[in-house]
Design a protein around this motif. Structure first.
Motif, PDB file in Angstrom:
ATOM      1  N   THR A 208       1.009  -1.231  -0.133  1.00  0.00           N
ATOM      2  CA  THR A 208      -0.049   0.023  -0.016  1.00  0.00           C
ATOM      3  C   THR A 208       0.992   1.190   0.120  1.00  0.00           C
ATOM      4  N   TYR A 209       1.805   1.302   0.949  1.00  0.00           N
ATOM      5  CA  TYR A 209       2.596   2.373   1.122  1.00  0.00           C
ATOM      6  C   TYR A 209       3.946   2.565   0.206  1.00  0.00           C
ATOM      7  N   LEU A 210       4.467   1.448   0.172  1.00  0.00           N
ATOM      8  CA  LEU A 210       5.911   1.452  -0.621  1.00  0.00           C
ATOM      9  C   LEU A 210       5.896   1.094  -1.950  1.00  0.00           C
ATOM     10  N   ALA A 211       5.157   0.304  -2.303  1.00  0.00           N
ATOM     11  CA  ALA A 211       5.195  -0.269  -3.794  1.00  0.00           C
ATOM     12  C   ALA A 211       4.847   0.731  -4.648  1.00  0.00           C
ATOM     13  N   PRO A 212       3.969   1.864  -4.302  1.00  0.00           N
ATOM     14  CA  PRO A 212       3.542   2.919  -5.566  1.00  0.00           C
ATOM     15  C   PRO A 212       4.828   3.907  -5.778  1.00  0.00           C
ATOM     16  N   GLY A 213       5.656   4.138  -4.522  1.00  0.00           N
ATOM     17  CA  GLY A 213       6.817   5.090  -4.866  1.00  0.00           C
ATOM     18  C   GLY A 213       7.723   4.385  -5.792  1.00  0.00           C
ATOM     19  N   LEU A 214       7.999   3.252  -5.284  1.00  0.00           N
ATOM     20  CA  LEU A 214       8.945   2.320  -5.972  1.00  0.00           C
ATOM     21  C   LEU A 214       8.778   2.216  -7.541  1.00  0.00           C
ATOM     22  N   ASN A 215       7.416   1.638  -7.661  1.00  0.00           N
ATOM     23  CA  ASN A 215       6.881   1.470  -8.999  1.00  0.00           C
ATOM     24  C   ASN A 215       7.125   2.847  -9.927  1.00  0.00           C
ATOM     25  N   THR A 216       6.630   3.875  -9.310  1.00  0.00           N
ATOM     26  CA  THR A 216       6.900   5.377 -10.082  1.00  0.00           C
ATOM     27  C   THR A 216       8.224   5.714 -10.221  1.00  0.00           C
ATOM     28  N   ALA A 217       9.334   5.384  -9.335  1.00  0.00           N
ATOM     29  CA  ALA A 217      10.743   5.486  -9.543  1.00  0.00           C
ATOM     30  C   ALA A 217      11.127   4.541 -10.708  1.00  0.00           C
TER      31      ALA A 217
END
Length: 263
Positions: A208-217
């Motif tokens: 929920t909280y870490l995957a979206p940021g990693l995916n964007t990077a």
């Protein structure tokens, strides 16, 4: 909430752009070396011309190491952007001497050229070169508009300057073997921490909280490699054709088989 497949779609885009870029980058470097060698008949002069062609990228590469080391309070030594033939026969286009530190700082110093080179490549590709709307055109399957935008690129202000700088920087931003020496311990540590978190039941929280940021990077990095791939694909056919024409008009000289490495 995104499911796991969508949340990590950036990995697929990264692999889809990185793999062909690595191949085309190596192929183009070899073609350029072959052209210089056919023109000069002198390996030493070929090395000099090759290093001069990529001088802006080499400068960004080595300055990135130096600045990262200084920011992380790691001692630095000699700095060079002059080509040097190594004992194994490969050519090092530049180097920065840094003291060994912990693996985290070594890893950050090693990846600094990819970060700085990627930012420069993304900016030059999306702004001065006008590729910012290409992804939207491709998603809409507006192929005629996309092709028209591609052929209109040379009419942009100072196109050849921005194209050359973007090519030189993107072609030399990849970390060398020595740059990547501390990456394995860092990857293993991150994998271990992720495994512990999963065992502790934090998988949903991470998704929920870490995957979206990693995916964007990862998607941002894929954009960098996509721009780099386009630049190299534009240059590869004419350079290949030039080599073929030189081979027909000059005494044949076998193509170099070693890629000039940057460390």
């Amino acid at each position: 909430m995104e499911d796991a497949g969508i949340a990590f779609s950036g990995i697929g885009w990264l692999l889809l752009t990185l793999a062909p870029f690595l191949f085309i980058n190596r192929r183009l470097h070899l073609e350029i070396q072959a052209v210089f060698l056919l023109l000069t008949r002198r390996p030493a002069l070929t090395i000099g011309l090759f290093s001069l062609l990529f001088l802006p990228g080499v400068l960004v590469h080595e300055l990135s190491h130096w600045l990262a080391a200084r920011l992380l309070r790691v001692r630095t030594g000699r700095f060079s952007i002059l080509p040097q033939i190594l004992p194994d026969g490969h050519v090092r286009l530049g180097y920065v001497e840094t003291a060994r530190s912990d693996f985290l700082r070594d890893a950050l110093i090693g990846m600094a050229p990819l970060v700085s080179g990627g930012l420069i490549t993304a900016y030059l590709g999306l702004q001065p070169l006008g590729m910012s709307h290409w992804a939207a055109l491709a998603s809409q399957r507006a192929w005629n508009a996309l092709i028209g935008s591609l052929f209109a690129m040379p009419s942009r202000q100072d196109f050849w300057l921005w194209f050359y700088l973007a090519f030189a920087v993107s072609s030399t931003m990849l970390p060398s073997d020595s740059d990547r020496r501390a990456w394995l311990p860092l990857v293993l540590l991150l994998a271990a921490l992720a495994g512990i978190a999963l065992l502790a039941g934090a998988g949903q929280w991470m998704l929920t909280y870490l995957a979206p940021g990693l995916n964007t990077a990862l998607k941002a990095l894929a954009v960098v490699f996509a721009i780099s791939l386009i630049l190299h694909l534009i240059l590869l056919p004419p350079i290949w054709l030039l080599r073929k024409l030189l081979e027909l008009s000059l005494i044949h000289i076998s193509e170099p088989t070693r890629l000039l490495s940057i460390s």
